[in-house]
Scaffold this motif. Structure first.
Motif, PDB file in Angstrom:
ATOM      1  N   LEU A 128     100.625  29.338  23.253  1.00 60.33           N
ATOM      2  CA  LEU A 128      99.164  29.396  23.177  1.00 60.33           C
ATOM      3  C   LEU A 128      98.588  28.314  22.262  1.00 60.33           C
ATOM      4  O   LEU A 128      97.425  28.375  21.897  1.00 60.33           O
ATOM      5  N   GLN A 129      99.414  27.308  21.913  1.00 61.44           N
ATOM      6  CA  GLN A 129      98.958  26.307  20.937  1.00 61.44           C
ATOM      7  C   GLN A 129      97.659  25.627  21.367  1.00 61.44           C
ATOM      8  O   GLN A 129      96.729  25.485  20.580  1.00 61.44           O
ATOM      9  N   GLY A 130      97.607  25.203  22.648  1.00 60.93           N
ATOM     10  CA  GLY A 130      96.432  24.480  23.151  1.00 60.93           C
ATOM     11  C   GLY A 130      95.188  25.352  23.082  1.00 60.93           C
ATOM     12  O   GLY A 130      94.123  24.920  22.614  1.00 60.93           O
ATOM     13  N   MET A 131      95.331  26.592  23.513  1.00 62.56           N
ATOM     14  CA  MET A 131      94.188  27.503  23.516  1.00 62.56           C
ATOM     15  C   MET A 131      93.736  27.809  22.084  1.00 62.56           C
ATOM     16  O   MET A 131      92.547  27.883  21.784  1.00 62.56           O
ATOM     17  N   ILE A 148     100.167  32.971  18.532  1.00 56.31           N
ATOM     18  CA  ILE A 148     100.366  31.579  18.960  1.00 56.31           C
ATOM     19  C   ILE A 148     101.853  31.306  19.214  1.00 56.31           C
ATOM     20  O   ILE A 148     102.222  30.666  20.185  1.00 56.31           O
ATOM     21  N   ASN A 149     102.672  31.832  18.310  1.00 59.69           N
ATOM     22  CA  ASN A 149     104.106  31.518  18.398  1.00 59.69           C
ATOM     23  C   ASN A 149     104.900  32.497  19.254  1.00 59.69           C
ATOM     24  O   ASN A 149     106.101  32.338  19.422  1.00 59.69           O
ATOM     25  N   SER A 150     104.228  33.513  19.785  1.00 61.34           N
ATOM     26  CA  SER A 150     105.004  34.481  20.586  1.00 61.34           C
ATOM     27  C   SER A 150     105.078  34.011  22.039  1.00 61.34           C
ATOM     28  O   SER A 150     104.116  33.476  22.581  1.00 61.34           O
ATOM     29  N   GLU A 151     106.210  34.191  22.615  1.00 62.52           N
ATOM     30  CA  GLU A 151     106.394  33.858  24.027  1.00 62.52           C
ATOM     31  C   GLU A 151     107.112  35.016  24.677  1.00 62.52           C
ATOM     32  O   GLU A 151     107.992  35.627  24.066  1.00 62.52           O
ATOM     33  N   LEU A 152     106.726  35.329  25.900  1.00 64.75           N
ATOM     34  CA  LEU A 152     107.448  36.376  26.620  1.00 64.75           C
ATOM     35  C   LEU A 152     108.852  35.860  26.892  1.00 64.75           C
ATOM     36  O   LEU A 152     109.026  34.798  27.487  1.00 64.75           O
ATOM     37  N   SER A 153     109.837  36.596  26.408  1.00 62.59           N
ATOM     38  CA  SER A 153     111.220  36.136  26.567  1.00 62.59           C
ATOM     39  C   SER A 153     111.749  36.431  27.954  1.00 62.59           C
ATOM     40  O   SER A 153     111.305  37.377  28.614  1.00 62.59           O
ATOM     41  N   TRP A 154     112.714  35.664  28.348  1.00 61.00           N
ATOM     42  CA  TRP A 154     113.452  35.939  29.580  1.00 61.00           C
ATOM     43  C   TRP A 154     114.221  37.239  29.369  1.00 61.00           C
ATOM     44  O   TRP A 154     114.696  37.522  28.258  1.00 61.00           O
ATOM     45  N   CYS A 155     114.304  38.066  30.396  1.00 63.19           N
ATOM     46  CA  CYS A 155     114.994  39.351  30.265  1.00 63.19           C
ATOM     47  C   CYS A 155     116.295  39.321  31.067  1.00 63.19           C
ATOM     48  O   CYS A 155     116.283  38.970  32.250  1.00 63.19           O
ATOM     49  N   ASP A 156     117.391  39.698  30.408  1.00 61.64           N
ATOM     50  CA  ASP A 156     118.684  39.665  31.102  1.00 61.64           C
ATOM     51  C   ASP A 156     119.097  41.066  31.596  1.00 61.64           C
ATOM     52  O   ASP A 156     120.230  41.282  32.002  1.00 61.64           O
TER      53      ASP A 156
END
Ligand code: SF4
Ligand code: SF4
Length: 245
Positions: A128-131, A148-156
């Motif tokens: 979300l840095q740009g936003m 800003i620093n959170s990202e939805l992680s890939w789920c295994d």
């Protein structure tokens, strides 16, 4: 986005032209998935959905979730206003028992989560840095670093009875079939310029609270961001909760 009266015209058009059946046929091309049901992905936020998917969801809420209207509208209003400033927001359709209250009509984005390989899922800018920069520069609204620093992680933990992940192009092709239906509701230039992909709570609030919702959003966000309070939000929650589908 459309207001209630136009929304009902859109629902009629979708029914007359069997768009919901077409939508279901696209969904049916995705493999059935199972997972541990931890709800981490739903806690992360409400993913974007096409307008035709919103119509499908609206119809489902209207016809099959009448007892939950107030609860859903209250949570969706909070989410709409505070998703970018309140780290406690999660998808408003997530139940206390960690299940999805609109599972039957959840959007393509939710259905396809876990079907890409880790490498494909993590390709591209998902932060979300740009936003965050835009909100600070234009409105002096601070988006918390945690968001800003959170990202939805890939789920295994997603299994789907195939030994291979789907190709990105396959998912993009299916999504494009849904996007084509949206083009029958809006002028092509609007679809090209703005897109019709929005989280369900945003589609819903555009219907429930009307066209000024976005302008009022900045004031509510700023109040929460500066003072941590929700006073300005209260009348919007009250108005939304009185909405009749
Ligand atoms: S897809 Fe993964 S993160 Fe989401 S509920 Fe299932 S196990 Fe949890
Ligand atoms: S719509 Fe349902 S499946 Fe999708 S994020 Fe929300 S609760 Fe989870």
């Amino acid at each position: 986005m459309l207001q209630p009266v136009e929304l009902y015209n859109a629902l009629g058009k979708a029914e007359q032209n069997n768009f919901f059946m077409t939508l279901q046929k696209v969904y049916d091309q995705l493999p059935e998935t199972t997972c541990s049901g931890c709800a981490t992905c739903c806690n992360w936020g409400s993913p974007p959905a096409f307008f035709i998917e919103y119509l499908n969801m609206y119809k489902f809420l209207r016809d099959q979730r009448k007892d939950h209207w107030q609860e859903i509208l209250g949570k969706a209003t909070e989410y709409f206003y505070l998703e970018l400033v309140d780290t406690g927001q999660k998808c408003p359709f997530l139940n206390e028992n960690k299940s999805c209250s609109i599972y039957e009509v959840r959007p393509f984005t939710c259905r396809s989560y876990g079907l890409l390989s880790k490498k494909d899922f993590e390709t591209g800018d998902r932060g979300l840095q740009g936003m965050a920069r835009k909100f600070w520069d234009e409105y002096q609204i601070k988006i918390p670093d945690e968001l800003i620093n959170s990202e939805l992680s890939w789920c295994d933990k997603v299994s789907f009875g195939k030994d291979k992940y789907l190709e990105k192009t396959t998912l993009a092709g299916l999504a494009a079939q849904i996007g084509k239906l949206d083009c029958t509701f809006f002028p092509q230039d609007l679809v090209d310029k703005e897109g019709t992909l929005l989280p369900y709570p945003v589609h819903l609030m555009n219907t429930v609270l009307g066209s000024g919702a976005r302008a009022r959003k900045l004031k509510v966000m700023k109040e929460f961001s500066d003072c941590g309070t929700k006073e300005l939000l209260k009348p919007f929650v009250e108005k939304a909760c009185a909405f009749q589908f």
